[in-house]
Design a protein around this motif. Sequence first.
Motif, PDB file in Angstrom:
ATOM      1  N   GLU A 148     -91.601  21.093  -6.750  1.00 23.04           N
ATOM      2  CA  GLU A 148     -92.070  22.555  -6.880  1.00 23.04           C
ATOM      3  C   GLU A 148     -91.677  23.134  -8.165  1.00 23.04           C
ATOM      4  O   GLU A 148     -92.253  24.278  -8.573  1.00 23.04           O
ATOM      5  CB  GLU A 148     -91.575  23.282  -5.498  1.00 23.04           C
TER       6      GLU A 148
ATOM      7  N   SER B 227     -96.562  23.901 -10.667  1.00 20.92           N
ATOM      8  CA  SER B 227     -95.524  22.757 -10.589  1.00 20.92           C
ATOM      9  C   SER B 227     -95.396  21.508 -11.016  1.00 20.92           C
ATOM     10  O   SER B 227     -96.737  21.163 -11.555  1.00 20.92           O
ATOM     11  CB  SER B 227     -95.070  22.739  -8.951  1.00 20.92           C
TER      12      SER B 227
ATOM     13  N   SER C   4     -95.366  18.702  -9.725  1.00 25.26           N
ATOM     14  CA  SER C   4     -95.928  17.991  -8.515  1.00 25.26           C
ATOM     15  C   SER C   4     -97.603  18.320  -8.642  1.00 25.26           C
ATOM     16  O   SER C   4     -98.212  17.658  -7.909  1.00 25.26           O
ATOM     17  CB  SER C   4     -95.529  18.339  -7.056  1.00 25.26           C
ATOM     18  N   ARG C   5     -97.841  19.453  -9.268  1.00 22.84           N
ATOM     19  CA  ARG C   5     -99.316  19.690  -9.073  1.00 22.84           C
ATOM     20  C   ARG C   5     -99.954  19.644 -10.894  1.00 22.84           C
ATOM     21  O   ARG C   5    -101.134  20.073 -10.992  1.00 22.84           O
ATOM     22  CB  ARG C   5     -99.610  21.232  -8.731  1.00 22.84           C
TER      23      ARG C   5
ATOM     24  N   ASP D 115     -92.747  19.822  -2.549  1.00 24.22           N
ATOM     25  CA  ASP D 115     -94.149  20.410  -2.790  1.00 24.22           C
ATOM     26  C   ASP D 115     -95.346  19.700  -2.018  1.00 24.22           C
ATOM     27  O   ASP D 115     -96.417  19.958  -2.270  1.00 24.22           O
ATOM     28  CB  ASP D 115     -94.482  20.641  -4.432  1.00 24.22           C
TER      29      ASP D 115
ATOM     30  N   ARG E 181     -94.962  21.573   3.330  1.00 29.06           N
ATOM     31  CA  ARG E 181     -95.230  23.209   3.356  1.00 29.06           C
ATOM     32  C   ARG E 181     -95.609  23.759   4.576  1.00 29.06           C
ATOM     33  O   ARG E 181     -95.511  24.847   4.949  1.00 29.06           O
ATOM     34  CB  ARG E 181     -96.292  23.327   2.192  1.00 29.06           C
TER      35      ARG E 181
ATOM     36  N   SER F 203    -102.265  24.623  -3.413  1.00 30.17           N
ATOM     37  CA  SER F 203    -102.651  23.491  -3.049  1.00 30.17           C
ATOM     38  C   SER F 203    -103.834  23.454  -1.747  1.00 30.17           C
ATOM     39  O   SER F 203    -104.543  22.789  -1.533  1.00 30.17           O
ATOM     40  CB  SER F 203    -101.727  22.313  -2.503  1.00 30.17           C
TER      41      SER F 203
ATOM     42  N   ARG G 272     -97.114  29.326 -11.193  1.00 31.69           N
ATOM     43  CA  ARG G 272     -96.274  29.480 -10.296  1.00 31.69           C
ATOM     44  C   ARG G 272     -95.209  30.780 -10.728  1.00 31.69           C
ATOM     45  O   ARG G 272     -94.729  30.764 -11.940  1.00 31.69           O
ATOM     46  CB  ARG G 272     -95.255  28.404 -10.174  1.00 31.69           C
TER      47      ARG G 272
ATOM     48  N   SER H 243     -93.275  28.827  -2.762  1.00 33.30           N
ATOM     49  CA  SER H 243     -92.185  27.720  -2.787  1.00 33.30           C
ATOM     50  C   SER H 243     -90.752  28.452  -3.224  1.00 33.30           C
ATOM     51  O   SER H 243     -90.914  29.625  -3.247  1.00 33.30           O
ATOM     52  CB  SER H 243     -92.574  26.764  -3.931  1.00 33.30           C
TER      53      SER H 243
END
Length: 552
Positions: free
Chosen positions: A139, A171, A173-174, A239, A244, A298, A306, A342
């Motif tokens: 995250e 993030s 992860s994204r 994340d 989540r 997401s 973020r 997050s």
Amino acid sequence: MTSTNFYELPSSQPLSDAYVKQTDSRLNALFHSGHPADEEHWRARSSRLDGAKELRVPSADIADALRRYNARFGMSQETAANIEAIGQGAQVVVGGQQAGLWTGPILVIHKAVTIIAAAKHASKVLNRAVVPVFWIAGEDHDWDEANHITAATEQGLRKLAVTRPEGPRTSVSRTAVAPEAWESAIAELETVLTGSEFKEPLLDKLRELTKSAKTLSDGFAGILAWLFGGYGLVLIDADDAAVRALEAPMFRRMLADNDALEAAYTANGQMLDSLGYRMQAAAAPDCANLFLFRDGGSSSGLQGDRVLLYKRDGGFTDKKGESFWSADELLSLADSSPGQFSNNVLTRPIMQDYLFPVLAAVLGAGEIAYWAQIGGAFRHFGMEMPILVPRMSFTLVEGTIAKHMMKYDLTFDDVVRRFEERKQQWLMAQDRFDIAGRFGAAKRDFESLYAPLVELAGEVQAGLAALGTTNMNKILEQIDFLQNRTQDAFRKSHDASIRHWDRIGTAIWPGGKPQERVLNMTAYYNRYGTDWLAKLLALPYVPSGEHQIVYL
């Protein structure tokens, strides 16, 4: 058997030192689950966890999320068995790190080793299954911290990085990494690694892992699964959408009780201050200690930026005040789209304890320091802080480096505290010509002879004094030039030895920092395969986390 010595590294964390060494009993009020060196504290924490199952996510639900996530990275039989144990209520030892390129600095590997060792230790103490869990902080959005490694080369330290693609500051992860970016990074790594029997297999494995890695977090998880799957390490990405969804009720509580949370953090901070310790993660006034993916996150398919939330006018805003959400809006979002939220460093530990029965958390010195601020927040939710386990810390010393150190009569402490001083002393000792002394004497003799001439010229004509001084300085500069060229020639005659010294410094204390904070695991895999890692995993668990010098 692996040879090791203990060494106390320089520290800038007096609070963590006091906790680990148990030198300040006043800290017991902040770290209220005890100390990892006391087996009774493990038993007491375990017993309290058994009596507080209603405070956490159902074990079967978190196990389902873990099963789906770990299956993406070639889940081992040992990891699958550990996830089944979690589903049956097994307690965990958890530690984590931000996802980084090829796992980032080698301290990440050390943290995984500690998690596995501490879980094994706890399992023996309690006579029950305890599962090692690695929490990938996907995250986090600090791309520049995650996107690179530092490699040691003959020319010194070199940074290898993956460029962040265009788009919002979301993030790790994204943030998608293109296949060509992966291949470019691996190709650069190939030029840095020395030739060895493990080089091509390592590069092939990295290429294999990155074929299915859409993000740095995916690549990070793939390497951890590859290296530690046989030891049953369970991975979780903070994340991950399935995780989540499970966190939604706690996000709602954190929003609804945000004033009380802020008061708890403030009270702990004031207590630290009264004890004479500095806060590691000072919370800004009205900070909600939660992030929001502003453009949808997401759940909507958007990779929004973020932003940290702040309380304002009965609702919430970002730091710049560009967006505003009412309290009811965010509470509704927590229910319907938890993927938009997050945690930050102060709320993440609470969420971790909501998802798992956390027996112990493996932390670095800085992390221990900011966890000292969280005890009141745990208690607000009826929870208790887990046992805090210091991450075990290592410096890997290769055989060639150890031989060079013996040749030049260097101790590990010399390299850490006085390396350049010892290097210059050695060089001076090799100078049988006394280059600096003789050139220095020549300059002094020249000045003593020439200064009276300058004075004489000035007496004959005033303007000649300045000309004489300029002339004298030019001659002194020429003497300095010849001295520098002579010293360069002298150093070149000792090039091989100087390279030895430079290799020692780069290998042990690169860039003036501990090895584990700079170098990456690929250098050691390239030279030793998995032997170096097996040696670390075979070492006894050390509850103090005291630094160990490991001779390979």
